[in-house]
Write an enzyme that holds these catalytic residues in place. Structure first.
Site, short mmCIF file in Angstrom:
data_model
loop_
_atom_site.label_atom_id
_atom_site.label_comp_id
_atom_site.label_asym_id
_atom_site.label_seq_id
_atom_site.Cartn_x
_atom_site.Cartn_y
_atom_site.Cartn_z
CG HIS A 17 -1.94 -1.03 1.29
ND1 HIS A 17 -2.14 -1.83 2.40
CD2 HIS A 17 -2.87 -1.42 0.38
CE1 HIS A 17 -3.15 -2.65 2.17
NE2 HIS A 17 -3.60 -2.44 0.95
CE LYS A 41 -19.19 -6.64 8.12
NZ LYS A 41 -18.74 -6.83 6.75
NE ARG A 90 -2.99 -7.12 -4.45
CZ ARG A 90 -3.77 -7.30 -3.40
NH1 ARG A 90 -3.23 -7.66 -2.26
NH2 ARG A 90 -5.06 -7.12 -3.47
CB SER A 127 -4.66 -6.50 4.27
OG SER A 127 -4.20 -5.26 3.83
#
Ligand code: ADP
Length: 145
Positions: A17, A41, A90, A127
């Site tokens: 990132h 959340k 990616r 991540s």
């Protein structure tokens, strides 16, 4: 002056990132990293710590800043006067997903998306992979800034 938004969950923010943010900062006048959160959340503490980690990572990049937001990315673009969304790519799975998202954002709000290709050395970093390694007690230092 062109402001670009770099939105994502950044859970956690990785060196992949950071690389995209740095490269975007060389193209646009201003880059705003926008941490998208669902407050049902994610707790405010979690958001705060995510922001602090990113602030530290971008401290050497004067035209990059970080905010959190909930709701539609195009709404935060309008609020900040940003006409461009930056996303990192990616692989072809990223591309398939991102292409659809970019087209929707262009149609509903006239916001263009600019893709920045991952550097090969970061293309394997995600991540979710970092979260999984952490879950099993492995060091993730080499993947996070
Ligand atoms: P989201 O939940 O919106 O996909 P992420 O935090 O996973 O958010 O990713 C934000 C953006 O960064 C996405 O465009 C993603 O493709 C890109 N990205 C994630 N990891 C990398 C990496 N290692 N190299 C380049 N781009 C990446």
């Amino acid at each position: 002056m062109t402001t670009a938004i770099f939105p994502g969950s950044f859970n956690p923010f990785t060196i992949g990132h950071l690389s995209i943010a740095r490269r975007a900062a060389a193209i646009f006048d201003k880059v705003v990293i926008a941490v998208g959160v669902n407050l049902n959340k994610t707790t405010e503490d979690e958001v705060g710590s995510r922001i602090r980690i990113i602030e530290k990572a971008i401290s050497g990049l004067p035209n990059v800043s970080v905010i959190s937001y909930s709701g539609l990315t195009v709404d935060i673009c309008h609020q900040l006067g940003a006409g461009v969304i930056v996303r990192g790519l990616r692989n072809s799975s990223d591309f398939n997903y991102e292409q659809q998202l970019a087209e929707v954002n262009r149609r509903i709000a006239g916001i263009e998306t600019v893709f920045i290709n991952s550097l090969p050395e970061y293309a394997c970093i995600s991540s979710s992979m970092v979260r999984e390694l952490k879950h099993y007690g492995l060091s993730v230092d080499e993947f996070i800034p």
